[in-house]
Design a protein around this motif. Structure first.
Motif, PDB file in Angstrom:
ATOM      1  N   GLN A 346       0.824  -1.211   0.000  1.00  0.00           N
ATOM      2  CA  GLN A 346       0.000   0.000   0.000  1.00  0.00           C
ATOM      3  C   GLN A 346       0.861   1.264   0.000  1.00  0.00           C
ATOM      4  O   GLN A 346       0.558   2.233  -0.705  1.00  0.00           O
ATOM      5  CB  GLN A 346      -0.935  -0.004   1.217  1.00  0.00           C
ATOM      6  N   GLU A 347       1.927   1.253   0.789  1.00  0.00           N
ATOM      7  CA  GLU A 347       2.819   2.407   0.811  1.00  0.00           C
ATOM      8  C   GLU A 347       3.515   2.571  -0.541  1.00  0.00           C
ATOM      9  O   GLU A 347       3.751   3.693  -0.996  1.00  0.00           O
ATOM     10  CB  GLU A 347       3.858   2.244   1.937  1.00  0.00           C
ATOM     11  N   THR A 348       3.812   1.444  -1.190  1.00  0.00           N
ATOM     12  CA  THR A 348       4.391   1.508  -2.532  1.00  0.00           C
ATOM     13  C   THR A 348       3.412   2.165  -3.500  1.00  0.00           C
ATOM     14  O   THR A 348       3.784   3.046  -4.287  1.00  0.00           O
ATOM     15  CB  THR A 348       4.749   0.097  -3.031  1.00  0.00           C
ATOM     16  N   MET A 349       2.157   1.757  -3.440  1.00  0.00           N
ATOM     17  CA  MET A 349       1.142   2.327  -4.337  1.00  0.00           C
ATOM     18  C   MET A 349       0.876   3.794  -4.038  1.00  0.00           C
ATOM     19  O   MET A 349       0.519   4.554  -4.935  1.00  0.00           O
ATOM     20  CB  MET A 349      -0.145   1.507  -4.254  1.00  0.00           C
ATOM     21  N   ARG A 350       1.064   4.191  -2.786  1.00  0.00           N
ATOM     22  CA  ARG A 350       0.903   5.611  -2.453  1.00  0.00           C
ATOM     23  C   ARG A 350       1.974   6.450  -3.123  1.00  0.00           C
ATOM     24  O   ARG A 350       1.693   7.513  -3.704  1.00  0.00           O
ATOM     25  CB  ARG A 350       0.959   5.822  -0.930  1.00  0.00           C
ATOM     26  N   LEU A 351       3.217   5.973  -3.063  1.00  0.00           N
ATOM     27  CA  LEU A 351       4.330   6.733  -3.632  1.00  0.00           C
ATOM     28  C   LEU A 351       4.402   6.622  -5.154  1.00  0.00           C
ATOM     29  O   LEU A 351       4.874   7.542  -5.827  1.00  0.00           O
ATOM     30  CB  LEU A 351       5.652   6.260  -3.025  1.00  0.00           C
ATOM     31  N   TYR A 352       3.944   5.492  -5.692  1.00  0.00           N
ATOM     32  CA  TYR A 352       4.060   5.251  -7.138  1.00  0.00           C
ATOM     33  C   TYR A 352       2.689   4.838  -7.705  1.00  0.00           C
ATOM     34  O   TYR A 352       2.489   3.689  -8.097  1.00  0.00           O
ATOM     35  CB  TYR A 352       5.103   4.160  -7.416  1.00  0.00           C
ATOM     36  N   PRO A 353       1.752   5.755  -7.732  1.00  0.00           N
ATOM     37  CA  PRO A 353       0.403   5.413  -8.217  1.00  0.00           C
ATOM     38  C   PRO A 353       0.401   5.134  -9.716  1.00  0.00           C
ATOM     39  O   PRO A 353       1.094   5.784 -10.482  1.00  0.00           O
ATOM     40  CB  PRO A 353      -0.413   6.665  -7.882  1.00  0.00           C
ATOM     41  N   THR A 354      -0.373   4.147 -10.128  1.00  0.00           N
ATOM     42  CA  THR A 354      -0.405   3.752 -11.535  1.00  0.00           C
ATOM     43  C   THR A 354      -1.657   4.246 -12.265  1.00  0.00           C
ATOM     44  O   THR A 354      -1.827   3.967 -13.450  1.00  0.00           O
ATOM     45  CB  THR A 354      -0.327   2.220 -11.657  1.00  0.00           C
ATOM     46  N   ALA A 355      -2.533   4.957 -11.557  1.00  0.00           N
ATOM     47  CA  ALA A 355      -3.722   5.539 -12.201  1.00  0.00           C
ATOM     48  C   ALA A 355      -3.935   6.931 -11.616  1.00  0.00           C
ATOM     49  O   ALA A 355      -4.324   7.061 -10.459  1.00  0.00           O
ATOM     50  CB  ALA A 355      -4.948   4.664 -11.965  1.00  0.00           C
ATOM     51  N   PRO A 356      -3.643   7.986 -12.389  1.00  0.00           N
ATOM     52  CA  PRO A 356      -3.717   9.349 -11.836  1.00  0.00           C
ATOM     53  C   PRO A 356      -5.118   9.820 -11.481  1.00  0.00           C
ATOM     54  O   PRO A 356      -5.291  10.665 -10.610  1.00  0.00           O
ATOM     55  CB  PRO A 356      -3.133  10.212 -12.964  1.00  0.00           C
ATOM     56  N   GLY A 357      -6.109   9.276 -12.149  1.00  0.00           N
ATOM     57  CA  GLY A 357      -7.469   9.717 -11.862  1.00  0.00           C
ATOM     58  C   GLY A 357      -8.419   9.276 -12.954  1.00  0.00           C
ATOM     59  O   GLY A 357      -8.040   8.579 -13.898  1.00  0.00           O
ATOM     60  N   SER A 402       4.290   1.869   8.087  1.00  0.00           N
ATOM     61  CA  SER A 402       3.510   1.942   9.320  1.00  0.00           C
ATOM     62  C   SER A 402       2.263   2.817   9.154  1.00  0.00           C
ATOM     63  O   SER A 402       1.352   2.754   9.977  1.00  0.00           O
ATOM     64  CB  SER A 402       4.378   2.491  10.465  1.00  0.00           C
ATOM     65  N   ARG A 403       2.229   3.639   8.090  1.00  0.00           N
ATOM     66  CA  ARG A 403       1.020   4.435   7.831  1.00  0.00           C
ATOM     67  C   ARG A 403      -0.206   3.535   7.641  1.00  0.00           C
ATOM     68  O   ARG A 403      -1.340   3.981   7.823  1.00  0.00           O
ATOM     69  CB  ARG A 403       1.196   5.266   6.547  1.00  0.00           C
ATOM     70  N   PHE A 404       0.033   2.283   7.240  1.00  0.00           N
ATOM     71  CA  PHE A 404      -1.067   1.373   6.921  1.00  0.00           C
ATOM     72  C   PHE A 404      -1.134   0.184   7.881  1.00  0.00           C
ATOM     73  O   PHE A 404      -1.762  -0.819   7.574  1.00  0.00           O
ATOM     74  CB  PHE A 404      -0.913   0.863   5.482  1.00  0.00           C
ATOM     75  N   GLU A 405      -0.491   0.317   9.044  1.00  0.00           N
ATOM     76  CA  GLU A 405      -0.458  -0.774  10.009  1.00  0.00           C
ATOM     77  C   GLU A 405      -1.486  -0.579  11.114  1.00  0.00           C
ATOM     78  O   GLU A 405      -1.711   0.541  11.583  1.00  0.00           O
ATOM     79  CB  GLU A 405       0.924  -0.870  10.660  1.00  0.00           C
ATOM     80  N   GLY A 406      -2.062  -1.701  11.556  1.00  0.00           N
ATOM     81  CA  GLY A 406      -2.923  -1.707  12.730  1.00  0.00           C
ATOM     82  C   GLY A 406      -4.010  -0.663  12.685  1.00  0.00           C
ATOM     83  O   GLY A 406      -4.747  -0.525  11.711  1.00  0.00           O
ATOM     84  N   ASN A 407      -4.094   0.085  13.777  1.00  0.00           N
ATOM     85  CA  ASN A 407      -5.119   1.126  13.872  1.00  0.00           C
ATOM     86  C   ASN A 407      -4.649   2.451  13.304  1.00  0.00           C
ATOM     87  O   ASN A 407      -5.419   3.417  13.240  1.00  0.00           O
ATOM     88  CB  ASN A 407      -5.534   1.320  15.341  1.00  0.00           C
ATOM     89  N   ILE A 408      -3.369   2.522  12.909  1.00  0.00           N
ATOM     90  CA  ILE A 408      -2.836   3.771  12.342  1.00  0.00           C
ATOM     91  C   ILE A 408      -3.044   3.730  10.839  1.00  0.00           C
ATOM     92  O   ILE A 408      -2.167   3.334  10.070  1.00  0.00           O
ATOM     93  CB  ILE A 408      -1.333   3.921  12.671  1.00  0.00           C
ATOM     94  N   LEU A 409      -4.212   4.098  10.420  1.00  0.00           N
ATOM     95  CA  LEU A 409      -4.557   4.052   9.004  1.00  0.00           C
ATOM     96  C   LEU A 409      -4.839   5.456   8.484  1.00  0.00           C
ATOM     97  O   LEU A 409      -5.192   6.356   9.261  1.00  0.00           O
ATOM     98  CB  LEU A 409      -5.794   3.169   8.794  1.00  0.00           C
ATOM     99  N   PRO A 410      -4.690   5.667   7.183  1.00  0.00           N
ATOM    100  CA  PRO A 410      -5.022   6.982   6.625  1.00  0.00           C
ATOM    101  C   PRO A 410      -6.480   7.344   6.919  1.00  0.00           C
ATOM    102  O   PRO A 410      -7.350   6.464   6.968  1.00  0.00           O
ATOM    103  CB  PRO A 410      -4.789   6.799   5.124  1.00  0.00           C
ATOM    104  N   ALA A 411      -6.736   8.619   7.100  1.00  0.00           N
ATOM    105  CA  ALA A 411      -8.106   9.072   7.337  1.00  0.00           C
ATOM    106  C   ALA A 411      -8.981   8.678   6.148  1.00  0.00           C
ATOM    107  O   ALA A 411      -8.485   8.537   5.019  1.00  0.00           O
ATOM    108  CB  ALA A 411      -8.119  10.585   7.543  1.00  0.00           C
ATOM    109  N   PRO A 412     -10.265   8.482   6.365  1.00  0.00           N
ATOM    110  CA  PRO A 412     -11.157   8.074   5.268  1.00  0.00           C
ATOM    111  C   PRO A 412     -11.056   9.005   4.061  1.00  0.00           C
ATOM    112  O   PRO A 412     -10.978  10.216   4.205  1.00  0.00           O
ATOM    113  CB  PRO A 412     -12.546   8.162   5.910  1.00  0.00           C
TER     114      PRO A 412
END
Length: 476
Positions: A346-357, A402-412
């Motif tokens: 998930q962190e990889t996809m955040r930094l290197y997104p393959t679909a801009p929009g 760790s941004r995507f671990e446990g209860n520490i997740l990105p805001a909705p």
């Protein structure tokens, strides 16, 4: 050279059509209360800000204007269409919850050309058979759910992966990851969607993928022309394979793969014609091949650069191996246990997104954040606008699973790599299944070291590793 020719052509078109489009724009402005529009600029006549959109990273394109207008909503002109760009978690929630009510999907000219999608403004009424067969895409997409993947891939993915590693990794001291994972993901989509073991049309699929976000001019040497030829070649091959499946089924042969399932249903008159089926299959293969290859390449790069991440993944996969045994593919129960590995993905996809929009068309006049978006205008829904926004991801350029671990997740609604709402990407489960299985085998076979830690990232709308991610391999 390709970018230079496209830039030159854009300039020529702008010069020739500027007067005509200027007059057309003046008439449009008279009918739209500009004071109610979001801030922004329509840019140059005809091309608007298409050049900036296509040749500047999406996040930069958006952030420059967000800063300039002090607004997370602005208007522009992209691909000849007056467009409002929406960005941020509030916009993500608004659009995802108003699909079909306030907006509908709108396809770029490249998409319409490559996948034979009718022009939305001139689409004919569906024929009776098409109406009766409207469930076909839904049924095909249903095969991308876990139970469908389990049926048509099952343990086959394990043997495919082991064969891949035996052929391309075993006995090597150095490899280039990106070309290898591209070859692997193409092999897999050919097996899963077409039922063939040998991958085909590698360059065509790559040209198709990168041609989607190109200037839609059929000019010699342009990315658009290459993708147009590629789509025709891929479609022809899929139609040929459908015919083969139908012939085999008519002779009573047992053929149990996805394409045979589709062909058999079409035989019974339950599905849309094979021409349309081939476009659906081609679209699914397009979105399931290159994006996963890009994610795997950058993921492997970051794991190789971070011993702490590597060790945590090793530990997690060792626990799974104890419970399921070695040498077999991961099932869905095991997939669910690999939470940290998926956090790395998930962190990889955040930094290197393959679909801009994605683009949407406004069905009825919208009032949003005090601004008016006129009916018929287009909306560019930026799926990646928040990915590197420090308001949502502190130190956004750092790689931090760790941004995507446990209860520490990105805001909705701050991170939506697969979209959101009723039209979210159906390939999420397929992506997770393939990525985690690949990393599982890799981590059990090798430790590796990245040769070029500061390797540049190529591409504008879709990032790719400039040097292919060269690594040194150390066998366990």
């Amino acid at each position: 050279m390709d970018i230079f020719m496209q830039s030159l052509l854009l300039t020529v078109i702008t010069f020739i059509a500027s007067v005509y489009v200027f007059q057309k724009r003046r008439r449009r402005r008279r009918s739209v209360p500009t004071k109610a529009l979001p801030p922004g600029s329509l840019g140059w006549p005809l091309v608007g800000e298409t050049y900036q959109f296509l040749f500047i990273k999406t996040q930069h394109f958006i952030q420059e204007r967000v800063k300039k207008y002090s607004s997370e909503i602005f208007h522009t002109n992209i691909l000849g269409e007056p467009t409002v760009v929406l960005y941020g978690p509030a916009a993500n929630k608004f659009l995802s919850t108003n699909e079909t009510k306030l907006v509908k999907i709108w396809y770029m000219k490249t998409q319409r050309s490559f996948f034979n999608i009718p022009d939305q403004t001139q689409a004919a009424k569906p024929k009776p058979r098409q109406e009766a067969a409207s469930a076909a895409p839904v049924t095909i997409l249903g095969i991308l759910k876990p139970e469908g993947i389990a049926r048509y891939m099952g343990n086959r993915i394990g043997s495919t992966m082991h064969q891949h590693f035996m052929t391309h990794w075993e006995g090597k001291t150095e490899v280039k990851v990106y070309p290898l994972v591209k070859a692997f993901t193409l092999t897999l989509v050919c097996q899963f969607f077409l039922g063939i073991d040998e991958p085909k049309l590698a360059s065509e699929f790559e040209n198709l993928y990168f041609g989607l976000y190109s200037v839609p001019v059929n000019f010699p040497g342009s990315a658009y022309r290459r993708a147009l030829k590629a789509s025709a070649a891929i479609r022809k091959e899929i139609q040929f394979l459908i015919k083969e499946k139908i012939d085999a089924l008519s002779k009573g042969q047992l053929v149990d793969d996805l394409l045979a399932h589709v062909a058999g249903a079409e035989q019974g008159g339950k599905y849309v014609p094979r021409f349309e089926i081939s476009n659906i299959i081609m679209g699914l293969m397009n979105s399931s091949h290159m994006p996963i290859a890009v994610t795997l390449a950058f993921m492997i790069k970051h794991i190789g650069q971070r011993p702490d991440i590597y060790q945590k993944i090793v530990s997690e996969h060792a626990d799974v191996t104890k419970s399921k045994g070695s040498g077999t593919a991961l099932g869905w129960d095991s997939i669910q246990k690999l939470k940290y590995t998926w956090a790395v993905a998930q962190e990889t996809m955040r930094l290197y997104p393959t679909a801009p929009g994605v683009f949407r068309e406004v069905l009825t006049e919208i009032t949003y954040e005090g601004f008016t978006i006129p009916k018929g205008w287009k909306i560019f829904w930026s799926l990646v606008g928040t990915n590197k926004d420090p308001n949502y991801f502190p130190e956004p350029e750092s790689f931090d699973p760790s941004r995507f671990e446990g209860n520490i997740l990105p805001a909705p609604y701050t991170w939506i790599p697969f979209g959101a709402g009723p039209r979210s990407c159906p390939g999420k489960d397929y992506t997770r299944f393939v990525v985690l299985n690949f990393i599982h085998i890799l981590i059990n076979k090798f430790k590796w070291e990245v040769k070029l830690p500061d390797e540049k990232v190529s591409g504008v709308l879709v990032p790719t590793p400039a040097e292919g991610v060269s690594i040194r391999l150390f066998h366990h």
